[in-house]
Motif scaffolding. Sequence first.
Motif, mmCIF file in Angstrom:
data_model
loop_
_atom_site.group_PDB
_atom_site.id
_atom_site.type_symbol
_atom_site.label_atom_id
_atom_site.label_comp_id
_atom_site.label_asym_id
_atom_site.label_seq_id
_atom_site.Cartn_x
_atom_site.Cartn_y
_atom_site.Cartn_z
ATOM 1 N N GLY C 263 0.882 -1.093 0.068
ATOM 2 C CA GLY C 263 0.123 -0.063 -0.066
ATOM 3 C C GLY C 263 0.877 1.247 -0.023
ATOM 4 O O GLY C 263 0.534 2.226 -0.708
ATOM 5 N N HIS C 264 1.933 1.293 0.947
ATOM 6 C CA HIS C 264 2.848 2.560 0.751
ATOM 7 C C HIS C 264 3.264 2.645 -0.507
ATOM 8 O O HIS C 264 3.220 3.847 -1.059
ATOM 9 C CB HIS C 264 3.594 2.788 1.870
ATOM 10 C CG HIS C 264 4.267 4.102 1.873
ATOM 11 N ND1 HIS C 264 3.743 5.104 2.275
ATOM 12 C CD2 HIS C 264 5.202 4.604 1.131
ATOM 13 C CE1 HIS C 264 4.387 6.440 2.022
ATOM 14 N NE2 HIS C 264 5.430 5.926 1.183
ATOM 15 N N PRO C 265 4.086 1.975 -1.049
ATOM 16 C CA PRO C 265 4.652 1.986 -2.717
ATOM 17 C C PRO C 265 3.583 2.367 -3.457
ATOM 18 O O PRO C 265 4.195 2.915 -4.396
ATOM 19 C CB PRO C 265 5.584 0.565 -2.810
ATOM 20 C CG PRO C 265 5.707 0.221 -1.468
ATOM 21 C CD PRO C 265 4.599 0.442 -0.582
ATOM 22 N N ALA C 312 4.721 0.616 7.741
ATOM 23 C CA ALA C 312 4.056 0.382 8.759
ATOM 24 C C ALA C 312 3.877 1.770 9.756
ATOM 25 O O ALA C 312 3.132 1.848 10.817
ATOM 26 C CB ALA C 312 5.240 -0.458 9.947
ATOM 27 N N HIS C 313 4.086 2.909 8.852
ATOM 28 C CA HIS C 313 3.683 4.149 9.554
ATOM 29 C C HIS C 313 2.080 4.332 9.438
ATOM 30 O O HIS C 313 1.398 5.286 9.753
ATOM 31 C CB HIS C 313 4.273 5.335 8.822
ATOM 32 C CG HIS C 313 4.216 5.484 7.352
ATOM 33 N ND1 HIS C 313 4.853 5.970 6.508
ATOM 34 C CD2 HIS C 313 3.076 5.314 6.606
ATOM 35 C CE1 HIS C 313 4.698 6.002 5.255
ATOM 36 N NE2 HIS C 313 3.303 5.307 5.481
ATOM 37 N N HIS C 314 1.407 3.340 8.650
ATOM 38 C CA HIS C 314 0.061 3.001 8.646
ATOM 39 C C HIS C 314 -0.601 2.380 9.698
ATOM 40 O O HIS C 314 -1.726 2.029 9.761
ATOM 41 C CB HIS C 314 -0.423 2.422 7.127
ATOM 42 C CG HIS C 314 -0.173 3.247 5.964
ATOM 43 N ND1 HIS C 314 -0.901 4.092 5.448
ATOM 44 C CD2 HIS C 314 1.117 3.386 5.218
ATOM 45 C CE1 HIS C 314 -0.272 4.789 4.538
ATOM 46 N NE2 HIS C 314 1.275 4.115 4.451
ATOM 47 N N MET C 315 0.229 2.062 10.536
ATOM 48 C CA MET C 315 -0.019 0.998 11.627
ATOM 49 C C MET C 315 0.378 1.603 13.009
ATOM 50 O O MET C 315 0.607 0.849 13.923
ATOM 51 C CB MET C 315 0.533 -0.623 11.373
ATOM 52 C CG MET C 315 0.124 -0.925 10.090
ATOM 53 S SD MET C 315 0.947 -2.285 9.524
ATOM 54 C CE MET C 315 1.042 -3.449 10.754
#
Lengths: 282, 200, 556
Positions: C263-265, C312-315
């Motif tokens: 998701g981030h890339p 993991a900055h989404h977590m």
Amino acid sequence: MSEASDQSRERVPKTVQVPAPTAWPMIAALGLTMAFAGLVTSFVVSAVGAVLLLAGAVGWFGEVFPQQHCELAEVEPAAAPVIAARAAAARLAVGEQGHRGILPLEIYPYSAGIKGGIAGGFVMAGLAVIHGVLAHGSPWYTINILAATAMANLANASTAALSAFDPQAFMVALVIHGIVSLLVGLLYGVMLPIVPRNPIFFGGVVAPLLWSGILYASLKVINPVLDARIEWRWFVLCQIGFGVVAGLVVARSERIHTFQHLPFAMRMGIEAPGVMSKRERG
Amino acid sequence: MATAAVSPIVPPVHAQWNLPRRGRAGILALILTETAFFSIFVAAYVFYIGKSLSPPYPRDVLSPPIVNTICLLSSSITIVLAVRALRAGHTRVFGLWWLVTFMLGLEFLAGTAAEWYGLIYHDHLTISTNLFGTTFYSLVGLHAMHVTIGLIMILVVMLLTAGGHLSRRYAEHTEMLSWYWHFVDAVWVVVFTTVYVIGR
Amino acid sequence: MEQEIALSAREQAELPLLGRLHEWVVTVDHKRLGLMYIGGGLLFFVVAGLQAVMMRLQLAVPDNHLVPPQVFNRFLTMHGTAMVFLVGMPILTGYFNYLVPLMVGARDLAFPRLNSFGFWLWFFGALLLYFSYIGGDGLYGAGSAPDVGWFAYAPLTERAFSRGNSTDYWILSIFLTSVGSTATAVNIITTAFCMRCRGMTLGKMPVVVWLAVVVAFMMLLALPPLSAAQVMLLLDRFAGAHFFDTQAGGSALLWQHFFWIFGHPEVYILVIPVFGFASEIIPVFSRKVIFGYQVMVAASIAIAFISMGVWAHHMFAVGMTPAGNAFFATSTMLVAVPTGIKIFNWIGTIWGGKIRLRVPMLFSLAFLFQFMIAGLTGIMLAVAPFDWQLTDTYFVVAHFHYVLIGAIVFMIFAASYYWFPKATGRMLNERLGQVHFWLFLIGFHLTFDPLHFAGIHGMPRRIYTYQPGRGLEGLNLIASIGAVIQALAVLVFVINVVYSLAWGEEAGPDPWDAWTLEWSTASPPPEYNFAVEPEVYSRRPLWDLKHPDDPDWLYE
Ligand SMILES: [Cu+2]
């Protein structure tokens, strides 16, 4: 130019090979999709999909084996090589001063920015101490407030405690003030030559006001305790003091030419023969 | 400012212009993306090692498939020999080595099938038994699926060879297929290490 | 060897409608497939955009009953999924399809049939996703679309919690479109490395092509984690596997890791292409070469690398270890460095240039400012404690819409105005374009500026309504008005496209006095692109041809 284009016109072929259109990849894709879709609809859909996928794959293979299917596309007698500058703009002649110059042509040396930062930092500190004395009767008040941005326990201290000398807070404030002054001075040194019109007005008034405005608007949210302690008129005055002085010091120093147009090897001071082409050596 | 007088400067003539071959770049890109795909399954396997709540556990039921592994890895050598023969124009030698490669691959698949048969009917381990079953069947199965796809392509080439359609011209194409096959082998080395060495 | 003769453009135009359609369906031409990608993407853009407008209308006033909660959930899922996989990706890969061969001086992509396969896989996959509205509940119920959000967190997407087939539709269709995108990525990489015309060394490729290669590599590495996780979820749902089944010891976090590794890339897969557009459009409309070509490319590669290690900055809110939080917060802030470099490079390109404020440049300028603000709010969210406070609020929604619309959609519009004349032979209308730009700009800021504050006030995302008296009414009403204005702006754009296709000003091969190879051939380019394969000596081959007395290659 004319010679070259004559040549290329002679080389223009009558036809060009292009891959032949084919529906097989699409059929394979449809088959794969249906094979998947069967999972959520009916087994029959999957079965049909598998057949289509197989047919598509075989057909596709037939397109490239033993020979790629190609078509001949007729070259259109285009009015093709339309290659001319549209605007007849006046241009600098080759070799003329500034031709292919890399902007900015002149900059301030980094030392000017550092000097400006130091000078501005002193003026700002002086203004801040004056404010502390006038408003709270203590030169340490503003120093402690600055330290409070990094020392959480100071932010909740009483006014009396903030007016007293605290060696630790003094050191912290000194380091913060010194580093930030130097960095902002450097930034001024780099930015002022590319600012249009009056650099001192920009660096001395516009930038401090912008910065103060951002801080004024956001500090209430970020750190309301600290926000309550700041007198914004004095804050702006200190910023302007820094900006004007730093800007003046920077703007008064000698401008120097950039060396961006020189080849990399020369800028690095490498003098080995053969590193530069003849043209680069000028 | 002055408008420059037009005196065209003749550009240098390009000496050679060599670019990498399309097939190679394409297959390498494919291998790259497949590697990323496998690594997620390997990561899931490693993450779930020892986390099964109920038996059977790997150390009770798994034994390293040594013969299978030897067969698959040696097929990487025979496929190289085959391609080399085709490059030299020896179509019959090529066909022979190609057949050997196919048989070795087939043995691997058969071995895996036998292993699974034992696991399912003897040890009662299926994909839904526990986390070990889930990760084992999906990782090994994914690899076996790639072996199957490779074998189908090898079979197609074999049939073309038998029909006399293959010649030196296609050496490059068969070599690309061999690259894919090497990749499948390399993945097996990782899978073997994860499942039968670390995971046991 | 016998070969058929291809129909010329004129002959094709004289075919009956069905015949012309057939020509498009069986085509393997990269230009047609590129346009089909873009056209399909725009179609889904309108659909998913209308869903967004419906959601905004529902949220315009508190306690509204316009859109029922279940429908709202489906809308937000379909809006998010479609905008990423059916709009952003295809439009951008469509541009790459169209531009990369033209810009490197090739006659087609490396694997034209694979390209056609990839397109159709994407297209049928997209249809499958929308088919869920009819068949989503499987054979025993009426249809309903997926309603699990675009990141479909397992274990909530397991059979036990997500019944019926709607989630399966999400898995299958997105898996198919990902395979299609992978095919395109392989094609782009191969074309850029193996099909360049004589003289175009890697260091002389246009920035767009460089960034296309970077994005293609990211697709190859970032899409498989999603596909792999989807396969696992599918096994869970159909074969009784336990990957995400917490009752059997499965992890409730694993899906989140796998998803965000993709998701981030993915965000960068969407935004790096528009960096490429900006790096092409801004120089042409500033009449200067791009500032810092090498640094621009290097910064993009750096962004690609860093973006692989920040997922993991989404977590932050799921409770990782402090070390984990610190690592992912730091690596995320690191992205700001190469990104800042790029912004400075664009400003450096504009600075001192002779700026032409045509519509593509207007969109590019807006992009610069909006992307910078999006980056700043991004850094705010990278601070873990700040994120704990604001995660899953409208602040996050506003932040990523600043990226997705403020940067990506704005630059897609810029690119549309810039390359439309190349693809169709006609200019888009400048006046309608100005109306489009200003309406869209105003609508965008009316919608998303207030939403930052709604988020700070604690308005949670993905909830179908809110209560009055919490200071949210005004902000939401303004945001909804802005959404309608944006929709109007898109309508103006559609009108402009239709109008200009029929009555637009003739463009000629090179309407912008630009410098890359696609402008050296006719507009629209013939099927074979270049009658004579071009030969280049610098990064601006057309400059060299236009100014033979002062060519670039002397100075590069
Ligand atoms: Cu992210």
